[in-house]
Design a protein around this motif. Structure first.
Motif, short mmCIF file in Angstrom:
data_model
loop_
_atom_site.label_atom_id
_atom_site.label_comp_id
_atom_site.label_asym_id
_atom_site.label_seq_id
_atom_site.Cartn_x
_atom_site.Cartn_y
_atom_site.Cartn_z
N GLU A 176 0.88 -1.15 -0.11
CA GLU A 176 -0.05 0.17 -0.09
C GLU A 176 0.86 1.16 0.00
O GLU A 176 1.69 1.26 0.81
N PRO A 177 0.72 2.24 -0.79
CA PRO A 177 1.40 3.55 -0.69
C PRO A 177 1.23 4.16 0.58
O PRO A 177 0.10 4.22 0.90
N CYS A 178 2.32 4.74 0.79
CA CYS A 178 2.25 5.07 2.33
C CYS A 178 1.29 6.40 2.37
O CYS A 178 1.34 7.16 1.49
N SER A 179 0.90 6.54 3.47
CA SER A 179 0.19 7.85 3.84
C SER A 179 0.86 8.66 4.92
O SER A 179 0.64 10.03 4.90
N THR A 180 1.91 8.35 5.55
CA THR A 180 2.83 9.23 6.39
C THR A 180 4.42 8.58 6.34
O THR A 180 4.39 7.45 6.26
N ARG A 181 5.27 9.70 6.21
CA ARG A 181 6.64 9.10 6.17
C ARG A 181 7.27 9.74 7.21
O ARG A 181 7.10 11.13 7.39
N LEU A 182 7.99 8.89 8.11
CA LEU A 182 8.64 9.58 9.26
C LEU A 182 9.74 10.52 8.72
O LEU A 182 10.16 11.40 9.61
N SER A 183 10.06 10.51 7.81
CA SER A 183 11.32 11.65 7.11
C SER A 183 10.75 12.89 7.06
O SER A 183 11.35 13.92 6.84
N GLY A 184 9.22 13.06 6.85
CA GLY A 184 8.63 14.32 6.59
C GLY A 184 8.50 14.39 5.14
O GLY A 184 8.06 15.43 4.85
N ASN A 185 9.06 13.58 4.21
CA ASN A 185 8.78 13.75 2.97
C ASN A 185 7.11 13.49 2.49
O ASN A 185 6.56 12.97 3.10
N ARG A 186 6.89 14.03 1.22
CA ARG A 186 5.51 13.83 0.86
C ARG A 186 5.19 12.38 0.73
O ARG A 186 6.08 11.43 0.09
N SER A 187 3.79 11.87 1.12
CA SER A 187 3.77 10.51 1.17
C SER A 187 3.35 10.10 -0.27
O SER A 187 3.02 10.98 -1.32
N CYS A 188 3.66 8.73 -0.64
CA CYS A 188 3.30 8.20 -1.93
C CYS A 188 1.65 8.22 -2.20
O CYS A 188 1.62 8.54 -3.42
N SER A 189 0.73 8.04 -1.42
CA SER A 189 -0.49 8.15 -1.76
C SER A 189 -0.71 9.66 -2.19
O SER A 189 -1.60 9.80 -3.08
N ASP A 190 -0.22 10.75 -1.26
CA ASP A 190 -0.36 11.94 -1.86
C ASP A 190 0.25 12.29 -3.36
O ASP A 190 -0.58 13.10 -4.08
N ARG A 191 1.52 12.02 -3.66
CA ARG A 191 1.87 11.78 -4.69
C ARG A 191 0.92 11.13 -5.89
O ARG A 191 0.77 11.77 -7.07
N LEU A 192 0.31 10.11 -5.73
CA LEU A 192 -0.36 9.49 -6.62
C LEU A 192 -1.72 10.44 -6.93
O LEU A 192 -2.21 10.45 -8.03
N ILE A 193 -2.31 10.70 -5.87
CA ILE A 193 -3.36 11.51 -5.85
C ILE A 193 -3.16 12.89 -6.99
O ILE A 193 -3.95 13.23 -7.63
N ALA A 194 -1.95 13.51 -6.56
CA ALA A 194 -1.65 14.46 -7.42
C ALA A 194 -1.35 14.13 -8.81
O ALA A 194 -1.28 15.24 -9.88
N SER A 195 -1.00 13.09 -8.82
CA SER A 195 -0.53 12.70 -10.40
C SER A 195 -1.40 12.51 -11.26
O SER A 195 -1.29 12.77 -12.59
N GLY A 196 -2.63 12.27 -11.12
CA GLY A 196 -3.86 11.87 -11.87
C GLY A 196 -4.12 10.67 -12.14
O GLY A 196 -5.00 10.26 -12.79
N ILE A 197 -3.06 9.49 -11.69
CA ILE A 197 -3.32 8.22 -11.85
C ILE A 197 -4.63 7.84 -10.86
O ILE A 197 -4.77 8.28 -9.79
N ARG A 198 -5.52 6.96 -11.60
CA ARG A 198 -6.54 6.79 -11.13
C ARG A 198 -7.08 5.40 -10.97
O ARG A 198 -8.06 4.83 -10.51
N GLN A 199 -5.98 4.42 -10.88
CA GLN A 199 -6.05 3.01 -10.55
C GLN A 199 -4.94 2.62 -10.04
O GLN A 199 -3.84 2.73 -10.62
N VAL A 200 -5.05 1.91 -8.59
CA VAL A 200 -3.68 1.24 -8.10
C VAL A 200 -4.11 0.21 -7.55
O VAL A 200 -5.20 -0.09 -6.86
N TYR A 201 -3.02 -0.93 -7.96
CA TYR A 201 -3.34 -2.27 -7.62
C TYR A 201 -1.98 -2.58 -6.38
O TYR A 201 -0.89 -2.12 -6.77
N VAL A 202 -2.69 -3.19 -5.38
CA VAL A 202 -1.69 -3.33 -4.10
C VAL A 202 -1.74 -4.73 -3.81
O VAL A 202 -2.74 -5.68 -3.81
N GLY A 203 -0.48 -5.45 -3.41
CA GLY A 203 -0.27 -6.55 -2.84
C GLY A 203 -0.76 -6.95 -1.57
O GLY A 203 -1.28 -7.91 -1.20
N VAL A 204 -0.35 -5.89 -0.63
CA VAL A 204 -0.68 -6.00 0.82
C VAL A 204 -0.81 -4.69 1.38
O VAL A 204 -0.22 -3.74 0.68
N ARG A 205 -1.61 -4.44 2.27
CA ARG A 205 -1.59 -3.18 3.14
C ARG A 205 -0.36 -3.20 3.97
O ARG A 205 0.49 -3.95 3.97
#
Length: 247
Positions: A176-205
């Motif tokens: 699952e693309p992260c929602s919080t990064r302990l480093s303070g960097n932008r999360s991957c879920s936020d990056r995907l939301i901003a990217s315009g990609i509208r379908q994501v397949y995940v193997g595990v939470r």
């Protein structure tokens, strides 16, 4: 097909060098091209056709190899800066000069020449997989050596008529693309939301080993991204993370 792409993502995850402070995740970004199949037209008083709706579906004359293209791949910490797998994919895509746009984007083929093959022209760097994923050097990776100037949006016109196509971008991630990064960097879920990609397949939470409240899936779904779990590969997706998980 989705099983196949997730397997490729697992291969990427196994390339990630384990560190005690992070997971080993792999990701694959795929482009699907859909053809316009049904156009409803209404004539106005000036007898000018107006396209009021369009439906897109797979081209029955094309196989999966023609419809689906692996554009870029990525894995945790592949690029400098403690990068995550999905982040690496998006950085490489940006370096290629491609744009995910939105799921409703479509483009017309104005090319009068037919290459005779009837295939979707691949994006520059389409063959970029694993550690050799290509870009134009903008992502900062020493591995990048792409100098292909191919027009990323061309489609061959097999019938001599103007075609309309929709580009659909699909992200496959072992975790699952992260929602919080302990480093303070932008999360991957936020990056995907901003990217315009509208379908994501995940193997595990995402396990709660580092972050206790994980809401990457919830954040994406709330913003209109379709998130789909591919069952049956959980053990393989988690296996590269034995160094931090009790497996």
């Amino acid at each position: 097909m989705h099983f196949h792409f997730m397997k490729l993502a697992i291969e990427q995850a196994n390339l990630s060098i384990p560190v005690p402070s992070g997971y080993c995740v792999g990701a694959v970004l795929v482009q699907e091209t859909l053809r316009e199949t049904n156009t409803v037209r209404h004539s106005n008083n000036d007898s000018t056709d107006d396209i009021s709706s369009q439906e897109f579906e797979e081209d029955k004359d094309e196989g999966y190899a023609d419809r689906f293209r692996v554009v870029v791949t990525g894995y945790s910490r592949e690029l400098p800066g403690n990068t995550h797998a999905e982040e690496c994919c998006l950085l490489k895509l940006a370096a290629l000069g491609a744009d995910t746009g939105s799921r409703d984007d479509y483009f017309e083929d104005d090319n009068d020449e037919d290459d005779g093959e009837g295939e979707v022209a691949p994006l520059a760097g389409t063959a970029a997989t694993g550690a050799a994923a290509a870009c134009n050097g903008g992502c900062g990776s020493e591995r990048c050596n792409n100098s292909n100037g191919t027009d990323n949006n061309q489609i061959s016109n097999r019938s001599g008529r103007k075609l309309k196509s929709r580009r659909k971008w699909i992200m496959y991630s072992t975790m699952e693309p992260c929602s919080t990064r302990l480093s303070g960097n932008r999360s991957c879920s936020d990056r995907l939301i901003a990217s315009g990609i509208r379908q994501v397949y995940v193997g595990v939470r995402e396990p709660d080993h580092f972050v206790k409240t994980v809401v990457g899936v919830e954040n994406m779904v709330e913003k209109g991204i379709e998130v789909i779990h591919i069952p049956g590969l959980e053990d393989e997706c988690l296996a590269p993370n034995r160094h931090v998980l009790d497996l």
